[in-house]
Design a protein around this motif. Structure first.
Motif, PDB file in Angstrom:
ATOM      1  N   ASN A 134      42.034  42.495  40.536  1.00 42.05           N
ATOM      2  CA  ASN A 134      42.292  42.140  42.134  1.00 42.05           C
ATOM      3  C   ASN A 134      41.737  43.218  42.612  1.00 42.05           C
ATOM      4  O   ASN A 134      41.665  44.496  42.612  1.00 42.05           O
ATOM      5  CB  ASN A 134      43.734  42.682  42.152  1.00 42.05           C
ATOM      6  N   SER A 160      46.015  34.813  43.237  1.00 42.77           N
ATOM      7  CA  SER A 160      45.198  34.471  44.605  1.00 42.77           C
ATOM      8  C   SER A 160      43.635  34.468  43.985  1.00 42.77           C
ATOM      9  O   SER A 160      43.219  34.888  43.185  1.00 42.77           O
ATOM     10  CB  SER A 160      45.268  35.340  45.588  1.00 42.77           C
ATOM     11  N   SER A 161      43.109  33.496  44.710  1.00 38.83           N
ATOM     12  CA  SER A 161      41.704  33.304  44.621  1.00 38.83           C
ATOM     13  C   SER A 161      41.044  32.546  45.827  1.00 38.83           C
ATOM     14  O   SER A 161      41.799  32.014  46.674  1.00 38.83           O
ATOM     15  CB  SER A 161      41.587  32.319  43.477  1.00 38.83           C
ATOM     16  N   ASP A 200      40.798  37.062  49.618  1.00 37.26           N
ATOM     17  CA  ASP A 200      40.548  35.929  48.912  1.00 37.26           C
ATOM     18  C   ASP A 200      40.920  34.639  49.591  1.00 37.26           C
ATOM     19  O   ASP A 200      40.109  33.722  49.725  1.00 37.26           O
ATOM     20  CB  ASP A 200      41.209  35.859  47.520  1.00 37.26           C
ATOM     21  N   THR A 247      32.994  43.295  40.236  1.00 39.01           N
ATOM     22  CA  THR A 247      33.983  42.250  39.913  1.00 39.01           C
ATOM     23  C   THR A 247      33.562  41.559  38.327  1.00 39.01           C
ATOM     24  O   THR A 247      34.047  41.001  37.840  1.00 39.01           O
ATOM     25  CB  THR A 247      33.714  41.072  40.700  1.00 39.01           C
ATOM     26  N   ASP A 274      36.430  40.191  34.552  1.00 42.42           N
ATOM     27  CA  ASP A 274      36.757  39.072  33.622  1.00 42.42           C
ATOM     28  C   ASP A 274      36.550  39.449  32.060  1.00 42.42           C
ATOM     29  O   ASP A 274      37.276  39.146  31.236  1.00 42.42           O
ATOM     30  CB  ASP A 274      35.648  38.143  33.799  1.00 42.42           C
ATOM     31  N   GLU A 291      34.295  33.345  40.498  1.00 43.26           N
ATOM     32  CA  GLU A 291      35.333  32.250  40.813  1.00 43.26           C
ATOM     33  C   GLU A 291      34.490  31.925  42.433  1.00 43.26           C
ATOM     34  O   GLU A 291      34.527  30.843  42.550  1.00 43.26           O
ATOM     35  CB  GLU A 291      36.760  32.666  41.067  1.00 43.26           C
TER      36      GLU A 291
END
Lengths: 303, 303
Positions: free
Chosen positions: A40, A188-189, A216, B41, B45, B245
């Motif tokens: 996040n 969330s995205s 997001d 970011t 992942d 994403e």
DNA sequence: TTGACGAATGATTGCGCAATCATTTATCAC
DNA sequence: GTGATAAATGATTGCGCAATCATTCGTCAA
């Protein structure tokens, strides 16, 4: 003598064994940091502040990811305390009863971050989430929006209180309808932001403004509005939350409640290190950092 | 007997001291993870994959942030090894000589991630960055773009090789001009992406496609194009890198080279745990995960 | 020179566990 | 029942350091 020893250290490549040191002294140079999520972006900036504040000290930051689970957090607190950390930073005030007990009995300073309100176990630094949500609503209302909605994901206590504050401000001026609150437990995205705006509009087509519980969702809402040819800010005002770097570069740029994440991280580590250095030396033990409304084009209607 | 002991453990709330355990056994359940950045970011992942693969094991992930510095990395490797970790995951192949020596002599398995090509110190899992950049260029060329440029930030070795591959593919078809490569040592951000596109266009107004070295830059470039009323993909094709994403939800959606970050994290931790469990049991010790070109609207020209 | 005091140095102990070895107990075939 | 083997249990040692105590050394005033 000292010189001779240090020479030998260099020559032999000696370095002390932290395990033996921990065993003998009952304390380490580890600082435990418990975050609900590492994926996040909100916590990236907190982390940055903490790293910057602990650079060039002998302390080592040990991160634990609680995945928004109080039970995982409790387990991690146990794991951390067993290692006899020099200090602990935990997120929020919603620990389990047992976890709170462990923290209260810990032989090290503890800072709770990201929230403000309740009395801390030891120290705290953060902001009032309800007030932040309230401020977002006031802004939209003052911009002349009359049918405000809100979308939220991953509803931890802080997220919920933001929405509570938003709802309260809307109710105060008689502009609230609970149908315009769209929430989901999903994480969330951007894609979710698009989906939630879709859902909001399907519930009430007259919605003219939306508060997004984080960036997001805000960006997702903006993109969905774009796709539907809904003009922002004219037909739909968007107010985002947190204000990560990206939001100001969107088109139109997003209005947001900016939260001082870096500052929170920095202050937390500073307080902790001061308290480790000299117990009871920190005077202000419960800090409200506040937040800031940053008005940009996504709510800047002509007239 | 065992039952009686376990009862006593529960009753007394006993839990073993990890420091004493480490001292006596010369090994811990810690797995060290060295990443160049936590505020990028891309690594979120990877982290997610690693966490998922280590959940419900007795192992604990210890993160170190090298801040893209080989010297900080070297220091952290030393710190980690002193703690006698069960295993180590490090990013890339660009360690200092000394660091490589330490890793080679480590009493634990080591996995190098995010890159493929050189023989690993112990094990590795990643992809070929030059081939990825090459693929991006080939795609733009096949779309009919004839004046390709590239923008890049934070030029670690992997980023550089992506750009090298891009340049190479362009040169092969005689479409390259080094002026259309705009790079900066600054750390990447959306704002920087806007700025770099601006710079690229000021150098050569005829640029009709741009390869962005990562998604932040890609999104920034898209927003800047929007602001300048440059139509994407007609006037300007954009190909991003990594494919987080968000990129698919942009408008227009961004074409990108998708990198299997989650998979890399997962495979790395799986290999490591297998090797910890049973030394020399892992057969494929040098894995090329490949990458994937995901074509979306930002390069999908009519005709 | 002497005594007194503080600083520097040396010797010893114990932190809590894992590993090893020594002992006892259970299990089985004959 | 006997002996042989395996399993369970008990006793001991040492990991490498920090803390403590014991000793030596240097310094200074009388």
């Amino acid at each position: 003598m000292r010189i001779r020893v240090e020479e030998a250290i260099r020559k032999l490549g000696y370095s002390p064994d932290p395990a033996a040191s921990a065993l003998a002294s009952k304390v380490t140079y580890n600082i435990g940091l418990l975050l609900p999520s590492l994926t996040n972006t909100v916590f990236e900036d907190v982390l940055e502040g903490i790293y910057q504040g602990s650079e060039d000290t002998r302390f080592f930051i040990q991160i634990g990811d609680t995945r928004y689970s109080a039970l995982k957090e409790e387990a991690l607190i146990g794991t951390f305390l067993r290692q006899k950390p020099a200090g602990l930073i935990v997120t929020g005030f919603e620990q389990t009863e047992k976890a709170r007990g462990m923290l209260a009995g810990a032989h090290c300073p503890v800072v709770q971050i990201m929230d403000f309100g309740e009395p801390p176990i030891d120290m705290s630094v953060g902001f009032d989430h309800e007030a932040a949500g309230y401020a977002a609503a006031r802004h939209l209302i003052e911009c002349g929006y009359r049918t405000p909605g809100a979308v939220g994901a991953r509803l931890d206590s802080r997220s919920r209180r933001r929405l509570d504050g938003f709802r309260k401000a809307c109710q105060e001026v008689g502009l609230w309808d609970e149908h315009r609150m769209v929430i989901t437990p999903q994480s969330s995205s951007v894609g979710l932001g698009r989906h939630l705006l879709e859902e909001l509009l399907s519930r009430d087509q007259s919605v003219d403004a939306v508060f997004c519980n984080n960036d997001d969702l805000g960006i997702g809402a903006l993109m969905e509005a774009r796709r539907r040819l809904i003009s922002v800010p004219e037909q739909l005002g968007i107010c985002s939350f947190h204000d990560m770097e990206m939001t100001q570069h969107m088109y139109p740029a997003l209005t947001a409640i900016a939260t001082p994440r870096f500052q929170i991280g920095k202050m937390a580590i500073d307080m902790l290190l001061a308290e480790i250095e000299e117990p009871h030396s920190v005077k202000r033990r419960n800090i409200d950092t506040g937040f800031k409304l940053v008005v940009r084009d996504s709510t800047r209607r002509a007239g």
